[in-house]
Design a protein around this motif. Structure first.
Motif, PDB file in Angstrom:
ATOM      1  N   HIS A 158       0.807  -1.231   0.000  1.00 23.63           N
ATOM      2  CA  HIS A 158       0.000   0.000   0.000  1.00 23.63           C
ATOM      3  C   HIS A 158       0.838   1.278   0.000  1.00 23.63           C
ATOM      4  CE1 HIS A 158      -3.796  -2.137   0.562  1.00 23.63           C
ATOM      5  NE2 HIS A 158      -3.185  -2.896   1.448  1.00 23.63           N
ATOM      6  N   GLN A 159       2.151   1.140   0.008  1.00 22.04           N
ATOM      7  CA  GLN A 159       3.051   2.305  -0.015  1.00 22.04           C
ATOM      8  C   GLN A 159       2.716   3.285   1.115  1.00 22.04           C
ATOM      9  OE1 GLN A 159       5.738   2.598  -2.464  1.00 22.04           O
ATOM     10  NE2 GLN A 159       5.140   0.437  -2.431  1.00 22.04           N
ATOM     11  N   ILE A 160       2.673   2.773   2.327  1.00 18.53           N
ATOM     12  CA  ILE A 160       2.296   3.593   3.483  1.00 18.53           C
ATOM     13  C   ILE A 160       3.506   4.356   4.005  1.00 18.53           C
ATOM     14  CG2 ILE A 160       1.358   3.538   5.821  1.00 18.53           C
ATOM     15  CD1 ILE A 160      -0.170   1.023   5.011  1.00 18.53           C
ATOM     16  N   LYS A 161       3.318   5.621   4.291  1.00 19.81           N
ATOM     17  CA  LYS A 161       4.402   6.475   4.784  1.00 19.81           C
ATOM     18  C   LYS A 161       4.752   6.104   6.232  1.00 19.81           C
ATOM     19  CE  LYS A 161       2.998  10.372   1.885  1.00 19.81           C
ATOM     20  NZ  LYS A 161       2.496  11.773   1.867  1.00 19.81           N
ATOM     21  N   PRO A 162       6.021   6.246   6.623  1.00 23.25           N
ATOM     22  CA  PRO A 162       6.436   5.900   7.992  1.00 23.25           C
ATOM     23  C   PRO A 162       5.631   6.612   9.074  1.00 23.25           C
ATOM     24  CG  PRO A 162       8.362   6.188   6.596  1.00 23.25           C
ATOM     25  CD  PRO A 162       7.179   6.604   5.768  1.00 23.25           C
TER      26      PRO A 162
END
Length: 296
Positions: free
Chosen positions: A181-185
Protein backbone atom coordinates in the motif's frame (compact mmCIF):
# COMPACT_ATOMS: atom_id res chain seq x y z
CA UNK A 1 -35.04 -2.65 -22.61
CA UNK A 2 -33.16 -0.63 -25.18
CA UNK A 3 -35.18 0.16 -28.33
CA UNK A 4 -34.00 -1.39 -31.56
CA UNK A 5 -34.41 0.15 -34.99
CA UNK A 6 -36.20 -1.96 -37.56
CA UNK A 7 -35.67 -1.39 -41.21
CA UNK A 8 -38.02 -2.53 -43.93
CA UNK A 9 -36.69 -2.76 -47.43
CA UNK A 10 -39.05 -2.89 -50.29
CA UNK A 11 -38.09 -5.73 -52.61
CA UNK A 12 -36.28 -4.55 -55.68
CA UNK A 13 -38.23 -5.87 -58.69
CA UNK A 14 -37.78 -4.79 -62.27
CA UNK A 15 -41.21 -4.79 -63.86
CA UNK A 16 -41.85 -5.15 -67.60
CA UNK A 17 -42.63 -2.00 -69.53
CA UNK A 18 -46.06 -2.34 -71.06
CA UNK A 19 -48.22 -0.59 -73.56
CA UNK A 20 -51.91 -0.79 -74.27
CA UNK A 21 -51.21 -3.29 -76.96
CA UNK A 22 -49.01 -5.52 -74.78
CA UNK A 23 -45.34 -5.75 -74.13
CA UNK A 24 -42.91 -4.01 -76.39
CA UNK A 25 -40.97 -6.20 -78.67
CA UNK A 26 -37.82 -7.47 -76.97
CA UNK A 27 -38.98 -6.51 -73.46
CA UNK A 28 -38.68 -9.01 -70.60
CA UNK A 29 -41.75 -10.94 -69.55
CA UNK A 30 -43.70 -9.47 -66.63
CA UNK A 31 -43.00 -12.44 -64.33
CA UNK A 32 -39.26 -12.56 -64.98
CA UNK A 33 -37.16 -11.56 -61.93
CA UNK A 34 -33.41 -10.96 -62.14
CA UNK A 35 -31.07 -12.26 -59.37
CA UNK A 36 -30.86 -9.84 -56.40
CA UNK A 37 -27.75 -7.67 -56.29
CA UNK A 38 -25.00 -8.76 -53.79
CA UNK A 39 -25.45 -5.77 -51.49
CA UNK A 40 -29.03 -6.79 -50.78
CA UNK A 41 -28.01 -10.14 -49.28
CA UNK A 42 -25.30 -8.50 -47.14
CA UNK A 43 -27.72 -5.90 -45.85
CA UNK A 44 -30.26 -8.55 -44.94
CA UNK A 45 -27.63 -10.50 -42.99
CA UNK A 46 -26.62 -7.39 -41.04
CA UNK A 47 -30.22 -6.65 -40.16
CA UNK A 48 -30.77 -10.18 -38.90
CA UNK A 49 -27.70 -9.94 -36.67
CA UNK A 50 -28.80 -6.57 -35.27
CA UNK A 51 -32.29 -7.86 -34.53
CA UNK A 52 -30.87 -10.95 -32.87
CA UNK A 53 -28.59 -8.86 -30.65
CA UNK A 54 -31.46 -6.62 -29.60
CA UNK A 55 -33.62 -9.58 -28.77
CA UNK A 56 -30.95 -11.25 -26.55
CA UNK A 57 -29.77 -8.14 -24.63
CA UNK A 58 -30.55 -8.19 -20.90
CA UNK A 59 -29.51 -4.97 -19.08
CA UNK A 60 -29.79 -6.67 -15.68
CA UNK A 61 -26.80 -8.86 -16.54
CA UNK A 62 -23.75 -6.62 -16.28
CA UNK A 63 -20.91 -7.14 -18.68
CA UNK A 64 -18.08 -5.01 -17.21
CA UNK A 65 -14.88 -4.61 -19.16
CA UNK A 66 -11.93 -4.48 -16.74
CA UNK A 67 -9.22 -4.83 -19.36
CA UNK A 68 -8.15 -1.17 -19.03
CA UNK A 69 -7.09 0.26 -15.66
CA UNK A 70 -6.65 3.97 -14.96
CA UNK A 71 -3.11 5.17 -14.28
CA UNK A 72 -4.26 7.84 -11.79
CA UNK A 73 -5.14 5.85 -8.68
CA UNK A 74 -3.72 4.66 -5.37
CA UNK A 75 -4.69 2.52 -2.40
CA UNK A 76 -7.44 3.64 -0.05
CA UNK A 77 -5.14 2.43 2.79
CA UNK A 78 -3.01 5.28 4.13
CA UNK A 79 -2.42 4.14 7.71
CA UNK A 80 -1.89 1.15 9.98
CA UNK A 81 -3.17 1.37 13.55
CA UNK A 82 -1.73 -1.02 16.13
CA UNK A 83 -3.67 -2.18 19.19
CA UNK A 84 -3.39 -4.63 22.04
CA UNK A 85 -6.36 -6.79 22.95
CA UNK A 86 -6.28 -6.75 26.80
CA UNK A 87 -7.44 -10.37 26.60
CA UNK A 88 -6.27 -13.84 25.63
CA UNK A 89 -6.36 -15.52 22.24
CA UNK A 90 -9.83 -17.10 22.40
CA UNK A 91 -11.54 -14.11 23.98
CA UNK A 92 -9.93 -11.71 21.52
CA UNK A 93 -10.93 -13.81 18.53
CA UNK A 94 -14.53 -14.01 19.73
CA UNK A 95 -14.71 -10.28 20.43
CA UNK A 96 -13.24 -9.24 17.10
CA UNK A 97 -15.27 -11.66 15.01
CA UNK A 98 -18.67 -11.69 16.74
CA UNK A 99 -19.18 -8.39 18.54
CA UNK A 100 -19.53 -4.77 17.46
CA UNK A 101 -15.80 -4.26 16.95
CA UNK A 102 -13.34 -5.72 14.46
CA UNK A 103 -9.87 -5.48 12.99
CA UNK A 104 -8.30 -6.58 9.76
CA UNK A 105 -5.75 -8.78 11.50
CA UNK A 106 -5.29 -10.50 14.84
CA UNK A 107 -1.86 -11.76 15.91
CA UNK A 108 -1.97 -14.29 18.75
CA UNK A 109 0.66 -14.77 21.46
CA UNK A 110 0.98 -18.54 21.02
CA UNK A 111 4.51 -20.07 20.92
CA UNK A 112 4.06 -19.95 17.16
CA UNK A 113 1.89 -16.83 16.73
CA UNK A 114 -1.05 -17.28 14.40
CA UNK A 115 -2.24 -14.45 12.17
CA UNK A 116 -5.99 -14.25 11.49
CA UNK A 117 -7.32 -12.02 8.76
CA UNK A 118 -10.80 -11.12 9.99
CA UNK A 119 -11.67 -8.33 7.54
CA UNK A 120 -10.57 -8.00 3.94
CA UNK A 121 -8.24 -5.05 3.41
CA UNK A 122 -10.63 -3.59 0.85
CA UNK A 123 -13.30 -3.26 3.53
CA UNK A 124 -13.65 -0.99 6.56
CA UNK A 125 -12.98 -2.57 9.94
CA UNK A 126 -14.28 -1.05 13.17
CA UNK A 127 -11.12 -0.69 15.22
CA UNK A 128 -10.14 2.96 15.69
CA UNK A 129 -13.41 4.52 16.87
CA UNK A 130 -13.43 8.27 17.48
CA UNK A 131 -9.95 9.22 16.35
CA UNK A 132 -7.92 11.57 14.17
CA UNK A 133 -4.50 11.79 12.56
CA UNK A 134 -3.16 14.75 10.59
CA UNK A 135 -6.66 16.27 10.75
CA UNK A 136 -8.26 13.18 9.22
CA UNK A 137 -11.10 12.19 11.51
CA UNK A 138 -12.44 9.02 9.87
CA UNK A 139 -9.40 6.85 10.56
CA UNK A 140 -11.30 3.58 10.02
CA UNK A 141 -11.94 4.43 6.38
CA UNK A 142 -8.25 4.96 5.59
CA UNK A 143 -6.51 2.41 7.75
CA UNK A 144 -5.74 -1.22 8.43
CA UNK A 145 -6.15 -2.30 12.04
CA UNK A 146 -3.88 -4.89 13.66
CA UNK A 147 -4.82 -6.29 17.05
CA UNK A 148 -1.99 -7.95 19.01
CA UNK A 149 -2.89 -10.36 21.79
CA UNK A 150 -1.42 -8.77 24.92
CA UNK A 151 -2.80 -8.18 28.41
CA UNK A 152 -1.79 -4.53 28.34
CA UNK A 153 -1.80 -2.72 31.64
CA UNK A 154 -2.28 -5.14 34.53
CA UNK A 155 -4.18 -4.46 37.73
CA UNK A 156 -0.95 -3.94 39.64
CA UNK A 157 0.04 -1.15 37.25
CA UNK A 158 2.69 -3.14 35.38
CA UNK A 159 2.59 -3.81 31.66
CA UNK A 160 2.57 -7.15 29.87
CA UNK A 161 5.63 -7.62 27.64
CA UNK A 162 5.47 -8.53 23.96
CA UNK A 163 7.24 -11.84 23.17
CA UNK A 164 10.08 -11.47 20.67
CA UNK A 165 8.60 -14.06 18.31
CA UNK A 166 5.27 -12.22 18.29
CA UNK A 167 6.99 -8.95 17.37
CA UNK A 168 8.82 -10.72 14.52
CA UNK A 169 5.47 -11.85 13.14
CA UNK A 170 4.01 -8.36 13.53
CA UNK A 171 7.05 -6.88 11.76
CA UNK A 172 6.69 -9.29 8.83
CA UNK A 173 3.00 -8.45 8.53
CA UNK A 174 3.69 -4.72 8.66
CA UNK A 175 6.41 -4.91 6.01
CA UNK A 176 4.03 -6.72 3.67
CA UNK A 177 1.22 -4.20 4.21
CA UNK A 178 3.54 -1.21 3.87
CA UNK A 179 5.01 -2.55 0.62
CA UNK A 180 1.65 -3.29 -0.99
CA UNK A 181 0.00 0.00 0.00
CA UNK A 182 3.05 2.30 -0.01
CA UNK A 183 2.30 3.59 3.48
CA UNK A 184 4.40 6.47 4.78
CA UNK A 185 6.44 5.90 7.99
CA UNK A 186 4.58 8.63 9.88
CA UNK A 187 1.31 6.74 9.32
CA UNK A 188 2.32 3.61 11.24
CA UNK A 189 0.73 4.53 14.56
CA UNK A 190 -0.72 3.23 17.79
CA UNK A 191 -4.30 3.55 18.94
CA UNK A 192 -3.10 5.99 21.60
CA UNK A 193 -1.60 8.22 18.88
CA UNK A 194 -4.91 8.63 17.05
CA UNK A 195 -7.13 8.66 20.16
CA UNK A 196 -4.98 10.14 22.97
CA UNK A 197 -7.94 11.25 25.08
CA UNK A 198 -9.25 7.73 25.61
CA UNK A 199 -6.74 5.05 24.56
CA UNK A 200 -3.31 3.89 25.78
CA UNK A 201 -2.63 0.87 23.55
CA UNK A 202 -0.30 -0.59 22.39
CA UNK A 203 1.39 0.72 25.54
CA UNK A 204 4.91 1.79 26.53
CA UNK A 205 6.44 -1.67 26.05
CA UNK A 206 5.62 -1.84 22.36
CA UNK A 207 9.02 -1.71 20.57
CA UNK A 208 8.57 1.28 18.25
CA UNK A 209 12.31 2.01 18.17
CA UNK A 210 13.17 -1.58 17.27
CA UNK A 211 10.64 -1.59 14.43
CA UNK A 212 11.90 1.77 13.15
CA UNK A 213 15.38 0.29 12.85
CA UNK A 214 13.84 -2.28 10.50
CA UNK A 215 12.33 0.49 8.39
CA UNK A 216 8.88 0.27 9.97
CA UNK A 217 7.38 3.53 11.18
CA UNK A 218 8.75 6.94 12.04
CA UNK A 219 11.58 7.75 14.42
CA UNK A 220 13.68 10.80 15.21
CA UNK A 221 17.34 11.76 14.87
CA UNK A 222 18.56 10.95 18.37
CA UNK A 223 21.69 13.15 18.21
CA UNK A 224 19.64 16.09 16.99
CA UNK A 225 17.06 15.49 19.72
CA UNK A 226 19.77 15.64 22.39
CA UNK A 227 21.05 18.95 21.03
CA UNK A 228 17.55 20.42 21.01
CA UNK A 229 16.95 19.15 24.55
CA UNK A 230 20.14 20.89 25.72
CA UNK A 231 18.97 24.13 24.12
CA UNK A 232 15.62 23.88 25.92
CA UNK A 233 17.42 23.26 29.20
CA UNK A 234 19.59 26.34 28.72
CA UNK A 235 17.02 28.69 27.21
CA UNK A 236 13.86 27.48 28.88
CA UNK A 237 10.83 25.62 27.59
CA UNK A 238 8.50 27.14 24.96
CA UNK A 239 4.96 28.08 25.87
CA UNK A 240 1.86 25.89 25.56
CA UNK A 241 0.89 27.32 22.19
CA UNK A 242 4.26 26.25 20.69
CA UNK A 243 3.91 22.77 22.16
CA UNK A 244 0.36 22.37 20.85
CA UNK A 245 1.40 23.53 17.39
CA UNK A 246 4.37 21.14 17.30
CA UNK A 247 2.17 18.21 18.30
CA UNK A 248 -0.34 19.04 15.56
CA UNK A 249 2.48 19.19 13.01
CA UNK A 250 3.47 15.71 14.19
CA UNK A 251 -0.05 14.49 13.40
CA UNK A 252 -1.70 14.56 16.82
CA UNK A 253 -5.19 15.93 17.39
CA UNK A 254 -4.28 18.64 19.87
CA UNK A 255 -6.22 21.55 21.44
CA UNK A 256 -5.45 25.10 20.30
CA UNK A 257 -6.19 26.67 23.66
CA UNK A 258 -2.69 28.00 24.34
CA UNK A 259 -3.05 26.46 27.80
CA UNK A 260 -1.35 23.35 29.14
CA UNK A 261 -4.68 21.74 30.02
CA UNK A 262 -5.56 18.12 30.71
CA UNK A 263 -6.37 17.35 27.07
CA UNK A 264 -2.98 18.68 25.96
CA UNK A 265 -1.22 16.66 28.66
CA UNK A 266 -3.01 13.53 27.41
CA UNK A 267 -1.59 14.16 23.94
CA UNK A 268 1.89 14.70 25.39
CA UNK A 269 1.58 11.43 27.32
CA UNK A 270 0.62 9.58 24.11
CA UNK A 271 3.59 11.11 22.32
CA UNK A 272 5.92 10.11 25.17
CA UNK A 273 4.55 6.57 25.26
CA UNK A 274 5.51 6.22 21.61
CA UNK A 275 8.86 8.08 21.53
CA UNK A 276 10.06 8.31 25.17
CA UNK A 277 8.38 5.41 27.00
CA UNK A 278 10.62 5.61 30.07
CA UNK A 279 8.48 8.50 31.35
CA UNK A 280 5.00 9.16 29.95
CA UNK A 281 3.49 11.34 32.65
CA UNK A 282 2.44 14.07 30.24
CA UNK A 283 4.93 16.64 31.49
CA UNK A 284 6.47 18.72 28.65
CA UNK A 285 10.13 18.46 29.72
CA UNK A 286 13.22 19.36 27.69
CA UNK A 287 13.86 15.81 26.50
CA UNK A 288 10.30 15.36 25.24
CA UNK A 289 10.31 18.67 23.39
CA UNK A 290 13.78 17.94 21.96
CA UNK A 291 12.39 14.71 20.49
CA UNK A 292 9.31 16.51 19.23
CA UNK A 293 11.41 19.13 17.47
CA UNK A 294 13.72 16.50 15.95
CA UNK A 295 10.87 14.39 14.62
CA UNK A 296 10.79 14.28 10.79
Amino acid sequence: MFPCAFFFIRPFVRRTATSPSGPRPGAARADSRPSPPPWRAALSACLLLALGACASYDPSKLDIDRSIQAKSQNSRVEMVVLHYTSSGNEAALKTLSQLNVSSHYLVTNAPRPHVYQLVDESRRAWHAGVSAWYERSDVNSASIGIEIVNDGRRRDGTWAPYPAVQIKVVAALLKDIIRRHQIKPRNIVGHSDVAPQRKIDPGPLFPWRELARQGIGRWYDEDLARRYALQFQQQGLPDAAWIQGALRRAGYDTPSSGVLDEATRNVIAAFQMHYRPSDYGGEPDAQTLGILKALP
